[in-house]
Scaffold this active site. Structure first.
Site, PDB file in Angstrom:
ATOM      1  N   ARG A  67     -14.010  13.115   8.045  1.00 43.69           N
ATOM      2  CA  ARG A  67     -12.682  13.716   7.984  1.00 43.69           C
ATOM      3  C   ARG A  67     -12.440  14.374   7.069  1.00 43.69           C
ATOM      4  O   ARG A  67     -12.122  15.569   7.103  1.00 43.69           O
ATOM      5  CB  ARG A  67     -11.934  12.394   8.009  1.00 43.69           C
ATOM      6  N   SER A  79      -7.387   3.792   9.163  1.00 45.43           N
ATOM      7  CA  SER A  79      -8.104   3.827   7.630  1.00 45.43           C
ATOM      8  C   SER A  79      -7.605   2.790   7.192  1.00 45.43           C
ATOM      9  O   SER A  79      -8.643   1.928   5.989  1.00 45.43           O
ATOM     10  CB  SER A  79      -8.113   5.257   7.346  1.00 45.43           C
ATOM     11  N   LYS A  94      -8.053  -1.788   5.553  1.00 43.40           N
ATOM     12  CA  LYS A  94      -9.049  -1.867   4.352  1.00 43.40           C
ATOM     13  C   LYS A  94      -7.958  -2.848   4.181  1.00 43.40           C
ATOM     14  O   LYS A  94      -8.470  -4.127   3.703  1.00 43.40           O
ATOM     15  CB  LYS A  94      -8.628  -1.320   3.715  1.00 43.40           C
ATOM     16  N   HIS A 140       0.728  -1.119  -0.193  1.00 40.88           N
ATOM     17  CA  HIS A 140       0.127   0.108   0.054  1.00 40.88           C
ATOM     18  C   HIS A 140       1.015   1.177   0.237  1.00 40.88           C
ATOM     19  O   HIS A 140       1.887   1.765   0.740  1.00 40.88           O
ATOM     20  CB  HIS A 140      -0.794   0.232   1.438  1.00 40.88           C
ATOM     21  N   ASP A 199     -14.825   2.756   7.293  1.00 46.54           N
ATOM     22  CA  ASP A 199     -13.895   4.000   6.896  1.00 46.54           C
ATOM     23  C   ASP A 199     -14.717   4.762   5.633  1.00 46.54           C
ATOM     24  O   ASP A 199     -14.099   5.350   5.556  1.00 46.54           O
ATOM     25  CB  ASP A 199     -12.918   3.282   6.515  1.00 46.54           C
TER      26      ASP A 199
HETATM   27  N1  URA Z   1      -5.782   6.641   3.062  1.00 50.77           N
HETATM   28  C1  URA Z   1      -6.704   6.290   3.672  1.00 50.77           C
HETATM   29  O1  URA Z   1      -7.478   4.693   2.844  1.00 50.77           O
HETATM   30  N2  URA Z   1      -7.503   6.560   4.522  1.00 50.77           N
HETATM   31  C2  URA Z   1      -6.640   7.586   4.502  1.00 50.77           C
HETATM   32  O2  URA Z   1      -6.930   8.143   6.020  1.00 50.77           O
HETATM   33  C3  URA Z   1      -5.564   8.929   4.259  1.00 50.77           C
HETATM   34  C4  URA Z   1      -4.920   7.938   3.425  1.00 50.77           C
END
Ligand code: URA
Length: 442
Positions: A183, A198, A202, A97, A176
């Protein structure tokens, strides 16, 4: 203080009151496991209102969260949705990621490269929003390629081909999706516990056995300083490790954009050069470094990804991966209808090419979107013909801007004002290394 057992908007009795949870965090206390479980779930169900979750998110931004607390928060987010399981596959799994950067096309060569070395890559990706591009937008520039796969299709492709890059379904950590949107409009995106939970909710729900994080640092990244990036990397490595996922983070420079292109089809073209054994040195360096980390984390430390790039195995895996999702690997990639060139004004050395400005210019040319439902132009973007440290001559093309809609050139040029700095030959130029640090479980 309100009594527990307050009736929520659904008419059911709730074990906590949202105001008490907000006040506890406002006053710097650790939330109890039961409070965390409840507030995340109740927000997803619509019992905790947006304004209450906004206040809680701001209290978290200001007062932080302990390691156990953020691990519990992440687990609660995962529990709001489904969890994939690839433990039945015949090979180990590893994913990567990136926290997002300009010209960051690394997933494209990386996933087939790691698959070619015997480790399956289940890569659930998103679309771009703002100045950083999205992997799915890039791949959708390949005629016929399909982003949406069922869980069964994904598993079959992982077993057969070894790599899949597809759209994350709405079933993974739905808390999320709701919280991230909130947010975004309440000035709380930057809270490190919320960013870490967050991303990791995932990735953990996706079911990968190992995870390598590419935490970007610099003008084109979320994290502008090395210190902030280290803190985020540490939080995410801890979360992954606590959840049983072997997790490592590399901190990499994003003050200069990666490679020589930013834009959807332009980045696919560059990725193909890397898979063919060529391509820009920084893209190759990062792809190989991340592949080595993924292979080691998945228990295959002796595989040599550089050899798999050089001998064509990674390209074969790419063709199989794209073909399995309907993509025509031999079709020409889309090209923008119009181009405009920016030339060097004087002889010298390129001292700086600002990642954020290049990303913004690519976005304004049509490569990215302002709202998530906007279309993107496959051919739009920016190509640069020199990297910091390279000698340039007056009149030499430095940048080529690509778009289907030439009325966009003016705003893109504005984004680039002050972003390119050429200094006289002989002036010392400080070059930032690409690989800045590594964070692993102790
Ligand atoms: N990417 C995400 O998936 N969540 C965040 O809070 C910031 C970047």
């Amino acid at each position: 203080m309100s009594a527990p057992g307050t009736t929520g908007t659904t008419g059911t009795t709730e074990p906590f009151d949202a105001v008490d949870v907000i006040v506890a965090k406002r006053d710097g206390h650790r939330l109890s496991d039961a409070q965390v479980d409840w507030v995340v779930d109740a927000y997803t169900r619509g019992v905790v209102a947006d304004e209450q979750m906004s206040a809680l998110a701001m209290a978290i931004l200001l007062n932080g969260m302990g390691r156990d607390e953020v691990a519990r928060w992440t687990a609660a987010m995962i529990a709001t949705g489904e969890r994939l399981d690839f433990s039945g596959l015949s090979r180990p799994t590893a994913d990567k990621h990136s926290t997002g950067g300009v010209g960051d096309k690394i997933t494209l060569p990386l996933a087939p490269l790691v698959a070619a070395c015997g480790v399956a890559v289940p890569q659930l990706s998103g679309r771009g929003l703002g100045h950083t591009g999205g992997t799915l937008d890039k791949l959708e520039s390949i005629p016929g390629w399909r982003a949406a796969l069922s869980n069964e299709e994904m598993t079959a492709q992982l077993e057969g081909v070894g790599a899949v890059i597809c759209q994350a379904g709405s079933g993974l950590a739905p808390a999320d999706r709701k919280l991230y949107a909130l947010r975004d409009v309440t000035g709380t995106v930057e809270a490190i516990p919320l960013i870490a939970s967050s991303i990791m909710s995932k990735k953990i729900a996706e079911g990968t056995g190992a995870l390598v994080l590419d935490v970007k640092v610099g003008t084109g990244a979320f994290m502008k300083s090395l210190e902030q990036a280290r803190e985020l990397a540490r939080a995410m490595v801890d979360l992954g490790t606590d959840a049983g996922v072997r997790t490592v983070a590399l901190l990499t420079d994003m003050s200069t954009p990666l490679g020589l292109t930013a834009g959807n089809a332009l980045e696919v073209r560059e990725s193909l050069e890397v898979l063919a054994g060529g391509g820009p040195a920084d893209v190759v360096e990062l792809t190989v470094a991340l592949a080595r980390e993924m292979l080691a984390a998945a228990g295959r430390p002796d595989e040599d990804p550089a050899a798999a790039l050089a001998d064509g195995r990674a390209m074969d895996a790419w063709r199989a991966m794209i073909g399995a999702q309907g993509g025509d690997v031999d079709a020409p990639l889309p090209v923008a209808r119009e181009t405009q060139t920016v030339v060097a004004e004087a002889d010298g050395v390129l001292a700086r090419l600002d990642a954020y400005a290049v990303g913004l210019a690519a976005w304004r040319l049509g490569a990215g979107r302002a709202r998530k439902e906007d279309p993107v132009q496959a051919g739009a973007g920016v190509e640069w013909h020199a990297r910091p440290g390279d000698a340039v001559r007056a009149g030499q093309p430095l940048l080529t801007l690509h778009t289907d809609t030439p009325e966009r050139f003016g705003r893109a040029q504005e984004a680039l004002e002050g972003a390119v700095e050429v200094v006289p030959a002989g002036t010392p130029v400080a070059l930032t290394p690409l690989l800045l640090d590594r964070v692993a479980a102790p």
